[in-house]
Design a protein around this motif. Sequence first.
Motif, PDB file in Angstrom:
ATOM      1  N   ARG A 259      32.653  39.378  41.082  1.00  0.00           N
ATOM      2  CA  ARG A 259      31.516  38.212  40.388  1.00  0.00           C
ATOM      3  C   ARG A 259      31.541  38.928  39.143  1.00  0.00           C
ATOM      4  NH1 ARG A 259      25.123  37.129  41.098  1.00  0.00           N
ATOM      5  NH2 ARG A 259      25.094  36.195  38.753  1.00  0.00           N
TER       6      ARG A 259
ATOM      7  N   PHE B 127      33.985  33.944  39.318  1.00  0.00           N
ATOM      8  CA  PHE B 127      34.748  34.964  39.735  1.00  0.00           C
ATOM      9  C   PHE B 127      36.052  35.277  39.118  1.00  0.00           C
ATOM     10  CE2 PHE B 127      32.115  33.560  43.568  1.00  0.00           C
ATOM     11  CZ  PHE B 127      31.569  34.888  43.926  1.00  0.00           C
TER      12      PHE B 127
ATOM     13  N   TYR C  88      28.173  33.819  45.676  1.00  0.00           N
ATOM     14  CA  TYR C  88      28.144  34.350  44.266  1.00  0.00           C
ATOM     15  C   TYR C  88      26.638  34.546  43.944  1.00  0.00           C
ATOM     16  CZ  TYR C  88      28.250  34.019  39.362  1.00  0.00           C
ATOM     17  OH  TYR C  88      28.101  34.164  37.804  1.00  0.00           O
TER      18      TYR C  88
END
Length: 359
Positions: free
Chosen positions: A358, A269, A215
Motif C-alpha cells: 500500500r 497499491f 487498502y
Amino acid sequence: MNEEEHKAPSRAEQVAALRPGYRADLADGLDRFFEPRRTTCPWCGSEDLTTRLRTTDLLQHKPGRFVLDRCGECRHTFQNPRLSAEGLEFYYRDFYDGLGEKQLGNTFASRGKMYEQRAASLLPHTSDPKNWLDVGTGHGHFCESARTVHPGTTFDGLDFTDGAELAERAGRVERGYRGSFPELAPGFAGHYDVVSMFHYLEHSTEPDRELRAAYEALRPGGHLLIEVPDPDSRYARILGRWWLPWLQPQHLHFVPVGNLRQRLTDLGFTVVAEQHAEPHDPVDLLAGAWLALDAAAPRDNLPWLPSAPNALKRTLRGALLIAGIPALVAGTLLDRFAIRRLSHRLGVSNAYRLVARRD
C-alpha cells in the motif's frame, strides 16, 4: 449420564436428522437461489459475454446447474446467474461446517507446509510485521503455521462463518472477527501491517469492495497478499468441468492476473511480487479423476437427496471407486512427481499469488 448418551451421532443419523430441513428448502424449487442473469461483465462492464462452462455441484452433489460466463473484453470469468443470499446459505451449508466440518478441518490442518510457504512469500519485502489480518481464515490453520515463519507477529482472523470465533478459542488467532470484511474494515482503518486473502477473493460477491477494504485496513507501507485460482491455467481448458478450482457453486469470480494487477494499481497499491509456480497445488489430475469417478458412481447418503441409497447402490458405488484406484494413484504420481516442478513452464499452474504494497 451413561456412555450411550455421550456417544456422538453417526453420520447416517446426522444425515437423517438433516434430511427434513433440506426437503423443505427444496420444496419451492431452485429459482430463489439465483439472482437475475447479468448482461454485462461485473469487472469492466462490457456486454461481450460468452459461456465458458456449464456444470453441476461436483463436490456436494446438491441440485442445480451452474454457468460460468467469460468477458471477451477483459477475460474475467464469473458465475452467471450468481447465487443469491439464500443460494449462498444453501450451497455453503454443511460444506465448511456441519456435516462437512470434520473432513474439511482435517484437510486444512494437514497443510502446514503450504501455509508456511505462503507466509514466507512476504519475507523478501518485510521480515517483522507487527500485526497481520488473515481474511477468510476459516479455523485459523494458516495463522497457526505462519507463526513459525513470523514468530513476533500477532495474527488476527476474519471469516463470515463462526470459524474465526472457533480459531480464537483454539488459540490459533489472537482475535477472531465474524462478518463481512468491507463492513468491518472501517474499524480496522490503518491498523494492520499485513492483510492476506488466500483463496478468498473468488468466493466474494464483490471482489472490488474486498480490495478497497484491504487498502483501508492496511497502514501506509503495509502489504497485501492475495492468492486465487488462475483461470488462464491450461488445466482449466484441458480438464473442463473436472478442474477442481472451478468449485461450483462456491466460486463466483475468476480474475486473470493482469486484471488484478491493474485494479490494485488503480487503488493505490504497488505490486512487488507475482508468483505462479509457488502457489500451484499439485492435485489437478488426482482431483479430476476423483470428481469423474464420484460423479459416475451412485450417490452416497446425503441429506439433500430424497432418500438414502439402498444396499445395491452402496455396493455399486464401492465397486466403482475401488476400480478407479489405479487412476487415482496415477493422477497422484503425475501431479506430484512429473508435473509439479514444471507447472509454470507448462502453463498449468492452478493458482497465482500477488504481493502488493500500500503506497
